[in-house]
Design an enzyme around this catalytic site. Structure first.
Site, mmCIF file in Angstrom:
data_model
loop_
_atom_site.group_PDB
_atom_site.id
_atom_site.type_symbol
_atom_site.label_atom_id
_atom_site.label_comp_id
_atom_site.label_asym_id
_atom_site.label_seq_id
_atom_site.Cartn_x
_atom_site.Cartn_y
_atom_site.Cartn_z
ATOM 1 N N ASP A 1 18.247 13.171 78.167
ATOM 2 C CA ASP A 1 17.756 12.201 79.137
ATOM 3 C C ASP A 1 17.581 10.815 78.524
ATOM 4 O O ASP A 1 17.673 10.640 77.306
ATOM 5 C CB ASP A 1 16.429 12.681 79.748
ATOM 6 C CG ASP A 1 15.452 13.221 78.698
ATOM 7 O OD1 ASP A 1 15.621 12.921 77.504
ATOM 8 O OD2 ASP A 1 14.511 13.926 79.082
ATOM 9 N N ASP B 1 3.551 19.862 82.378
ATOM 10 C CA ASP B 1 3.745 20.378 83.736
ATOM 11 C C ASP B 1 4.963 21.316 83.827
ATOM 12 O O ASP B 1 5.397 21.664 84.918
ATOM 13 C CB ASP B 1 3.888 19.225 84.737
ATOM 14 C CG ASP B 1 5.052 18.297 84.395
ATOM 15 O OD1 ASP B 1 5.801 18.582 83.440
ATOM 16 O OD2 ASP B 1 5.212 17.272 85.095
ATOM 17 N N HIS C 1 8.036 20.572 82.717
ATOM 18 C CA HIS C 1 9.353 19.945 82.842
ATOM 19 C C HIS C 1 10.196 20.175 81.594
ATOM 20 O O HIS C 1 9.681 20.257 80.481
ATOM 21 C CB HIS C 1 9.261 18.459 83.232
ATOM 22 C CG HIS C 1 8.795 17.508 82.179
ATOM 23 N ND1 HIS C 1 7.647 16.760 82.296
ATOM 24 C CD2 HIS C 1 9.337 17.152 80.988
ATOM 25 C CE1 HIS C 1 7.513 15.997 81.233
ATOM 26 N NE2 HIS C 1 8.523 16.211 80.414
ATOM 27 N N GLU D 1 11.196 17.335 86.648
ATOM 28 C CA GLU D 1 9.794 17.509 87.007
ATOM 29 C C GLU D 1 9.628 18.671 87.986
ATOM 30 O O GLU D 1 10.612 19.141 88.568
ATOM 31 C CB GLU D 1 9.276 16.213 87.658
ATOM 32 C CG GLU D 1 9.307 14.996 86.731
ATOM 33 C CD GLU D 1 8.178 14.987 85.688
ATOM 34 O OE1 GLU D 1 7.677 16.071 85.316
ATOM 35 O OE2 GLU D 1 7.808 13.880 85.256
HETATM 36 C C1 GLP Z 1 9.467 13.969 77.497
HETATM 37 C C2 GLP Z 1 10.895 14.425 77.302
HETATM 38 C C3 GLP Z 1 11.006 15.922 77.245
HETATM 39 C C4 GLP Z 1 9.963 16.479 76.295
HETATM 40 C C5 GLP Z 1 8.585 16.129 76.781
HETATM 41 C C6 GLP Z 1 7.476 16.665 75.889
HETATM 42 O O1 GLP Z 1 9.058 13.929 78.798
HETATM 43 N N1 GLP Z 1 11.785 13.938 78.315
HETATM 44 O O2 GLP Z 1 12.314 16.294 76.835
HETATM 45 O O3 GLP Z 1 10.100 17.861 76.182
HETATM 46 O O4 GLP Z 1 8.486 14.724 76.802
HETATM 47 O O5 GLP Z 1 7.186 15.745 74.899
HETATM 48 P P1 GLP Z 1 6.365 16.050 73.588
HETATM 49 O O6 GLP Z 1 7.281 16.891 72.747
HETATM 50 O O7 GLP Z 1 6.102 14.723 72.960
HETATM 51 O O8 GLP Z 1 5.156 16.772 73.995
#
Ligand code: GLP
Length: 261
Positions: A67, A136, A138, A143
């Site tokens: 993404d 959440d 995702h 989402e």
């Molecule tokens: C973002 C990314 C996700 C990731 C999520 C969790 O939203 N788009 O790919 O898994 O954050 O992030 P973190 O690993 O910092 O908790």
């Protein structure tokens, strides 16, 4: 889903890096799906170490990131382009031409999403997709209530995700974009192997739903229960709400040698 519980994030990250390295060694021209967020950083660090100290060779590897934020140019420090350079690409030998990240500055976003899907197909599909998970549930930026058959497209971030990610924007929520381009859940499900990582107590509920809950778009990670080769590497706090941890540890302890990394 194979659940691997490790005491701490560094230990889980070493296993993740070994699984990825095993694929790179056995299939040097493999296609890796990469993730951002804080969770995979120690895995990238270990892969960089393997590249430097053990000669792990990425020269034939192709990568696709999950993404990117809409409206952030690649040189923006909080763009996922910049993130990947900082934590991985600047330190290994993936050829620039083999690196793919959605273009958040594209004038025609649907065309960019279609181009991205076509590029994944042209590369022969993704061999291994690394995933984090949002609080959440995702995956990528899919989402809750994302179609479980969705393809690469624009998504609007939830307020919770924007707040979670504000820490990367000097804690300033107003700087966090509202939109992103993300691979769809269907796109992710087509990768041949999925490796989801989650560390910390704030991920415990999302992980318990994803692993043991009913499949629902309310937690898109639950769809990984339908994936034939999905591994989930978590630390003790992230395992805190799971019911069948005794069984997961039993499976890990009795893993046949040929299945190890
Ligand atoms: C973002 C990314 C996700 C990731 C999520 C969790 O939203 N788009 O790919 O898994 O954050 O992030 P973190 O690993 O910092 O908790």
């Amino acid at each position: 889903m194979e659940i691997i519980i490790q005491p701490t994030p560094p230990e889980g990250s070493i296993i993740a890096a070994r699984i990825i390295a095993k694929l790179v060694r056995t299939k040097p021209d493999c296609v890796l799906g990469l993730a951002t967020g804080s969770t995979p950083i120690p895995t990238y660090r270990e892969l960089v170490r393997m590249h430097r100290e053990e000669g792990l060779d990425f020269s034939k590897v192709t990568t696709f990131n999950l993404d990117e934020y809409v409206g952030l140019p690649p040189e923006h420090p909080q763009s996922y382009h910049a993130f990947m350079d900082e934590h991985f690409f600047a330190h290994v030998n993936v050829p620039r031409a083999n690196i793919h990240i959605p273009d958040g500055m594209a004038a025609d976003i649907p065309a960019e999403c279609a181009r991205y899907e076509a590029a994944i197909r042209a590369a022969g599909g993704i061999d291994l997709q690394i995933l984090g998970i949002g609080t959440d549930g995702h995956i990528g930026f899919n989402e809750p209530t994302s179609s479980l058959a969705s393809r690469t497209r624009i998504k609007t971030l939830t307020e919770q995700t924007r707040a979670d990610n504000a820490r990367f924007f000097e804690g300033d929520l107003s700087k966090v974009p509202f939109h992103c381009i993300t691979m769809g859940v269907g796109t992710i499900m087509e990768s041949r192997q999925v490796l989801m990582l989650a560390f910390g107590a704030n991920k415990a509920d999302a992980i318990a739903e994803a692993v043991e809950g009913p499949i629902t778009s309310m937690n898109p990670a639950t769809v990984l229960q339908m994936h034939p080769v999905a591994k989930c590497i978590i630390d003790e706090p992230a395992a805190g709400a799971l019911k069948k941890t005794v069984y997961y540890r039993w499976v890990f302890d009795h893993k046949p040698d040929w299945q190890r990394w």
